[in-house]
Every structure is written in structure tokens, then in C-alpha cells.
Scaffold this motif. Structure first.
Motif, PDB file in Angstrom:
ATOM      1  N   ILE A  19      61.306 -62.029  17.393  1.00  0.00           N
ATOM      2  CA  ILE A  19      61.269 -63.388  17.918  1.00  0.00           C
ATOM      3  C   ILE A  19      59.952 -64.036  17.508  1.00  0.00           C
ATOM      4  O   ILE A  19      58.875 -63.578  17.902  1.00  0.00           O
ATOM      5  CB  ILE A  19      61.385 -63.413  19.462  1.00  0.00           C
ATOM      6  N   GLY A  20      60.035 -65.096  16.714  1.00  0.00           N
ATOM      7  CA  GLY A  20      58.836 -65.802  16.263  1.00  0.00           C
ATOM      8  C   GLY A  20      58.566 -65.555  14.793  1.00  0.00           C
ATOM      9  O   GLY A  20      58.014 -64.521  14.432  1.00  0.00           O
ATOM     10  N   ALA A  21      58.974 -66.502  13.941  1.00  0.00           N
ATOM     11  CA  ALA A  21      58.863 -66.313  12.493  1.00  0.00           C
ATOM     12  C   ALA A  21      57.657 -67.045  11.918  1.00  0.00           C
ATOM     13  O   ALA A  21      57.718 -67.586  10.815  1.00  0.00           O
ATOM     14  CB  ALA A  21      60.149 -66.770  11.806  1.00  0.00           C
ATOM     15  N   GLY A  22      56.558 -67.087  12.674  1.00  0.00           N
ATOM     16  CA  GLY A  22      55.319 -67.658  12.162  1.00  0.00           C
ATOM     17  C   GLY A  22      54.621 -66.675  11.249  1.00  0.00           C
ATOM     18  O   GLY A  22      55.230 -65.713  10.755  1.00  0.00           O
ATOM     19  N   ASN A  23      53.327 -66.874  11.031  1.00  0.00           N
ATOM     20  CA  ASN A  23      52.592 -66.017  10.102  1.00  0.00           C
ATOM     21  C   ASN A  23      52.624 -64.544  10.498  1.00  0.00           C
ATOM     22  O   ASN A  23      52.833 -63.666   9.663  1.00  0.00           O
ATOM     23  CB  ASN A  23      51.133 -66.492   9.989  1.00  0.00           C
ATOM     24  N   LEU A  24      52.419 -64.276  11.798  1.00  0.00           N
ATOM     25  CA  LEU A  24      52.417 -62.885  12.260  1.00  0.00           C
ATOM     26  C   LEU A  24      53.801 -62.270  12.130  1.00  0.00           C
ATOM     27  O   LEU A  24      53.958 -61.152  11.632  1.00  0.00           O
ATOM     28  CB  LEU A  24      51.943 -62.813  13.707  1.00  0.00           C
ATOM     29  N   GLY A  25      54.821 -62.989  12.580  1.00  0.00           N
ATOM     30  CA  GLY A  25      56.186 -62.484  12.497  1.00  0.00           C
ATOM     31  C   GLY A  25      56.615 -62.202  11.067  1.00  0.00           C
ATOM     32  O   GLY A  25      57.266 -61.191  10.782  1.00  0.00           O
ATOM     33  N   ARG A  26      56.231 -63.079  10.155  1.00  0.00           N
ATOM     34  CA  ARG A  26      56.571 -62.868   8.748  1.00  0.00           C
ATOM     35  C   ARG A  26      55.852 -61.649   8.177  1.00  0.00           C
ATOM     36  O   ARG A  26      56.432 -60.868   7.429  1.00  0.00           O
ATOM     37  CB  ARG A  26      56.207 -64.116   7.935  1.00  0.00           C
ATOM     38  N   ALA A  27      54.581 -61.504   8.536  1.00  0.00           N
ATOM     39  CA  ALA A  27      53.818 -60.355   8.044  1.00  0.00           C
ATOM     40  C   ALA A  27      54.421 -59.039   8.527  1.00  0.00           C
ATOM     41  O   ALA A  27      54.537 -58.073   7.762  1.00  0.00           O
ATOM     42  CB  ALA A  27      52.366 -60.469   8.492  1.00  0.00           C
ATOM     43  N   PHE A  64      53.384 -58.776  21.088  1.00  0.00           N
ATOM     44  CA  PHE A  64      52.180 -59.391  20.519  1.00  0.00           C
ATOM     45  C   PHE A  64      51.826 -60.698  21.229  1.00  0.00           C
ATOM     46  O   PHE A  64      50.939 -61.414  20.786  1.00  0.00           O
ATOM     47  CB  PHE A  64      52.402 -59.689  19.028  1.00  0.00           C
ATOM     48  N   SER A  65      52.502 -61.017  22.317  1.00  0.00           N
ATOM     49  CA  SER A  65      52.401 -62.352  22.913  1.00  0.00           C
ATOM     50  C   SER A  65      51.254 -62.532  23.909  1.00  0.00           C
ATOM     51  O   SER A  65      50.958 -63.655  24.313  1.00  0.00           O
ATOM     52  CB  SER A  65      53.714 -62.686  23.632  1.00  0.00           C
ATOM     53  N   HIS A  66      50.656 -61.432  24.382  1.00  0.00           N
ATOM     54  CA  HIS A  66      49.604 -61.451  25.416  1.00  0.00           C
ATOM     55  C   HIS A  66      50.161 -61.779  26.801  1.00  0.00           C
ATOM     56  O   HIS A  66      49.394 -61.922  27.741  1.00  0.00           O
ATOM     57  CB  HIS A  66      48.470 -62.425  25.065  1.00  0.00           C
ATOM     58  N   TYR A  67      51.474 -61.896  26.924  1.00  0.00           N
ATOM     59  CA  TYR A  67      52.088 -62.031  28.249  1.00  0.00           C
ATOM     60  C   TYR A  67      52.263 -60.637  28.836  1.00  0.00           C
ATOM     61  O   TYR A  67      52.773 -59.731  28.175  1.00  0.00           O
ATOM     62  CB  TYR A  67      53.431 -62.743  28.126  1.00  0.00           C
ATOM     63  N   ASP A  68      51.840 -60.441  30.084  1.00  0.00           N
ATOM     64  CA  ASP A  68      51.916 -59.134  30.741  1.00  0.00           C
ATOM     65  C   ASP A  68      53.328 -58.910  31.270  1.00  0.00           C
ATOM     66  O   ASP A  68      53.647 -59.250  32.408  1.00  0.00           O
ATOM     67  CB  ASP A  68      50.889 -59.063  31.878  1.00  0.00           C
ATOM     68  N   ILE A  69      54.168 -58.335  30.438  1.00  0.00           N
ATOM     69  CA  ILE A  69      55.575 -58.122  30.792  1.00  0.00           C
ATOM     70  C   ILE A  69      55.711 -57.209  32.000  1.00  0.00           C
ATOM     71  O   ILE A  69      56.536 -57.442  32.888  1.00  0.00           O
ATOM     72  CB  ILE A  69      56.341 -57.538  29.583  1.00  0.00           C
ATOM     73  N   HIS A  70      54.899 -56.168  32.062  1.00  0.00           N
ATOM     74  CA  HIS A  70      55.018 -55.195  33.149  1.00  0.00           C
ATOM     75  C   HIS A  70      54.713 -55.794  34.520  1.00  0.00           C
ATOM     76  O   HIS A  70      55.180 -55.282  35.543  1.00  0.00           O
ATOM     77  CB  HIS A  70      54.100 -53.994  32.908  1.00  0.00           C
ATOM     78  N   TYR A  71      53.951 -56.868  34.556  1.00  0.00           N
ATOM     79  CA  TYR A  71      53.633 -57.493  35.840  1.00  0.00           C
ATOM     80  C   TYR A  71      54.917 -57.981  36.517  1.00  0.00           C
ATOM     81  O   TYR A  71      55.103 -57.799  37.725  1.00  0.00           O
ATOM     82  CB  TYR A  71      52.668 -58.659  35.633  1.00  0.00           C
ATOM     83  N   ASP A  72      55.789 -58.605  35.748  1.00  0.00           N
ATOM     84  CA  ASP A  72      57.058 -59.123  36.287  1.00  0.00           C
ATOM     85  C   ASP A  72      58.212 -58.137  36.133  1.00  0.00           C
ATOM     86  O   ASP A  72      59.179 -58.196  36.897  1.00  0.00           O
ATOM     87  CB  ASP A  72      57.431 -60.433  35.583  1.00  0.00           C
ATOM     88  N   HIS A  73      58.113 -57.243  35.137  1.00  0.00           N
ATOM     89  CA  HIS A  73      59.236 -56.345  34.834  1.00  0.00           C
ATOM     90  C   HIS A  73      58.730 -54.916  34.616  1.00  0.00           C
ATOM     91  O   HIS A  73      58.674 -54.435  33.480  1.00  0.00           O
ATOM     92  CB  HIS A  73      59.986 -56.845  33.596  1.00  0.00           C
ATOM     93  N   PRO A  74      58.337 -54.243  35.685  1.00  0.00           N
ATOM     94  CA  PRO A  74      57.794 -52.881  35.530  1.00  0.00           C
ATOM     95  C   PRO A  74      58.808 -51.890  34.974  1.00  0.00           C
ATOM     96  O   PRO A  74      58.427 -50.813  34.506  1.00  0.00           O
ATOM     97  CB  PRO A  74      57.374 -52.512  36.965  1.00  0.00           C
ATOM     98  N   GLU A  75      60.083 -52.243  35.022  1.00  0.00           N
ATOM     99  CA  GLU A  75      61.122 -51.337  34.539  1.00  0.00           C
ATOM    100  C   GLU A  75      61.267 -51.360  33.022  1.00  0.00           C
ATOM    101  O   GLU A  75      61.889 -50.457  32.434  1.00  0.00           O
ATOM    102  CB  GLU A  75      62.475 -51.698  35.181  1.00  0.00           C
TER     103      GLU A  75
END
Length: 225
Positions: free
Chosen positions: A89-97, A176-187
Motif C-alpha cells: 500500500i503506497g506506490a511512492g518513492n519508498l513503495g517503488r524501491a 513503514f508508516s510510523h503508526y503504532d498498530i499494536h496500540y489499537d490492534h495488539p492481536e
């Protein structure tokens, strides 16, 4: 059979073992002892044996490890023989690399789809895969059942995207998003990648190295006295 909880430290050493075994294979080495493997990796033989014992018995005392078989066993532990589908998800520079330079098939995944919210990127090909708009994500997931997503999107849009993907059956994230997924979704299964954290860790090590180099030696201290 009772399942043993394996520590994160052990799991994180497994890819390192795999890389070394690939090097040994390329060098024509067919068998290696825990002592020699430890010497080349900077680990003790007992540490290596303890790590491997978490998953079974791979070698024989006095005989060492068969490099090809050990490589196969560790590859199986890490899921390299699964060939599960993954989406990006996200086809910018990082996603393409990542698409171009990460050989997903080598690591047990098939990169099945690339998505971006920018309509102008739709149908552009990266490594033979056409970018799709994110409004096609639900339909794609229902048809292809990907297990994992690579998130190369801004933190601001990541929370909503993660919830959508979880609802669609995706429960593992290379984040790679810096969003803390585990905070909302520990599973969820999550591997966070913060490139700047690595840079700051290096910065600390470099400063400590400079400080150590600047310290007077014991001989210099004695001279001053």
C-alpha cells in the motif's frame, strides 16, 4: 505437541543464521560445527545450540550441521516455503524501491498487488505489476486473500487503512508508516521499520566512538602525573 514460546531475540537471530548459511553454500561448505559457525557469527556455540533447540534437533554431536539441511529447516521456520500473497500500500518513492529491490519470492511471499490512493498512478507498472487504486482493495482481497500488507503510506492515513485491511482478513503488517498498530490492534502481527531510528542509533554509536578515541590512554595519564 506442546508449543514452546520462542523469544523475540531468538527469532531475530534466525535471518542472520540464514544469511550465513547462504554464504557457506556459495563457498562450497557442506558441513559446519557449532563452534565454527559461532566463530564466524560472533556467538558462542552454546548460544547457537540453545537457539536451534527451540525448534528441534538439527545437528549431531561430533558431526556438526549439514549446511543445506539446516538452511532448509530455518527457511521452513521463517516461512520461506509458504508462498503466501502479500500486497503493498503506497506506490511512492519508498513503495517503488521496496517493490523493485526486495525479492519477495525469495522470502516466501508473492507480491500480488500494489495500491495507491493517487488516481494518476493507476495502471503504471512496477516490476511487471500494475498499480491499482485503493478503491479496488476490498474486491482484490476477497478474490486473492493476501495475508500480509506492506504499509508505505503517511501516518495520517495508516490507522484507517489498517482497520480496513484487518476487516478484509489481512492480519500481518510490514509497517513503514510510523503508526503504532499494536496500540489499537495488539492481536496483529507487526514488524515496524523506522529508518530514522536506525540512523539515530548509529549516531549514538559514532558519538561514543569519538568520546572513546578522545579519552587519554593510561600511559598519557601517567605522563601527566
Amino acid at each position: 505437541m506442546k508449543r514452546i514460546k520462542v523469544s523475540n531475540n531468538v527469532i531475530r537471530r534466525m535471518p542472520r543464521y540464514l544469511r550465513k548459511l547462504d554464504e557457506l553454500t556459495e563457498a562450497g561448505v557442506s558441513r559446519i560445527s557449532s563452534g565454527e559457525l559461532g566463530r564466524q557469527l560472533g556467538l558462542t556455540p552454546s548460544q547457537i545450540r540453545q537457539d536451534f533447540s527451540c525448534f528441534g534437533e538439527f545437528g549431531q554431536q561430533g558431526y556438526g550441521y549439514n549446511v543445506a539441511e539446516l538452511r532448509r529447516q530455518i527457511g521452513h521456520i521463517l516461512g520461506l516455503d509458504q508462498h503466501d500473497k502479500i500486497i503493498l500500500i503506497g506506490a511512492g518513492n519508498l513503495g517503488r524501491a521496496i517493490t523493485v529491490h526486495i525479492g519477495f519470492q525469495k522470502y516466501g511471499y508473492e507480491l500480488a498487488g500494489i495500491f495507491d490512493s493517487n488516481i494518476s498512478l493507476e495502471n503504471i507498472e512496477i516490476s511487471g505489476i500494475k498499480i491499482m487504486h485503493t478503491n479496488r482493495l476490498a474486491e482484490f482481497c476477497k478474490e486473492n486473500h493476501p495475508k500480509m500488507a506492506v504499509l508505505c503510506i503517511p501516518k495520517s492515513g495508516a490507522k484507517e487503512m489498517v482497520q480496513k485491511l484487518l476487516d478484509l482478513g489481512v492480519n500481518a503488517f510490514w509497517n513503514f508508516s510510523h503508526y503504532d498498530i499494536h496500540y489499537d490492534h495488539p492481536e496483529a502481527a507487526v514488524e515496524n521499520v523506522h529508518l530514522t531510528d536506525s540512523l539515530m542509533t548509529l549516531s549514538y554509536a559514532a558519538r561514543r566512538q569519538d568520546e572513546y578515541s578522545a579519552e587519554p590512554s593510561s600511559e598519557e595519564e601517567n605522563t601527566e602525573e
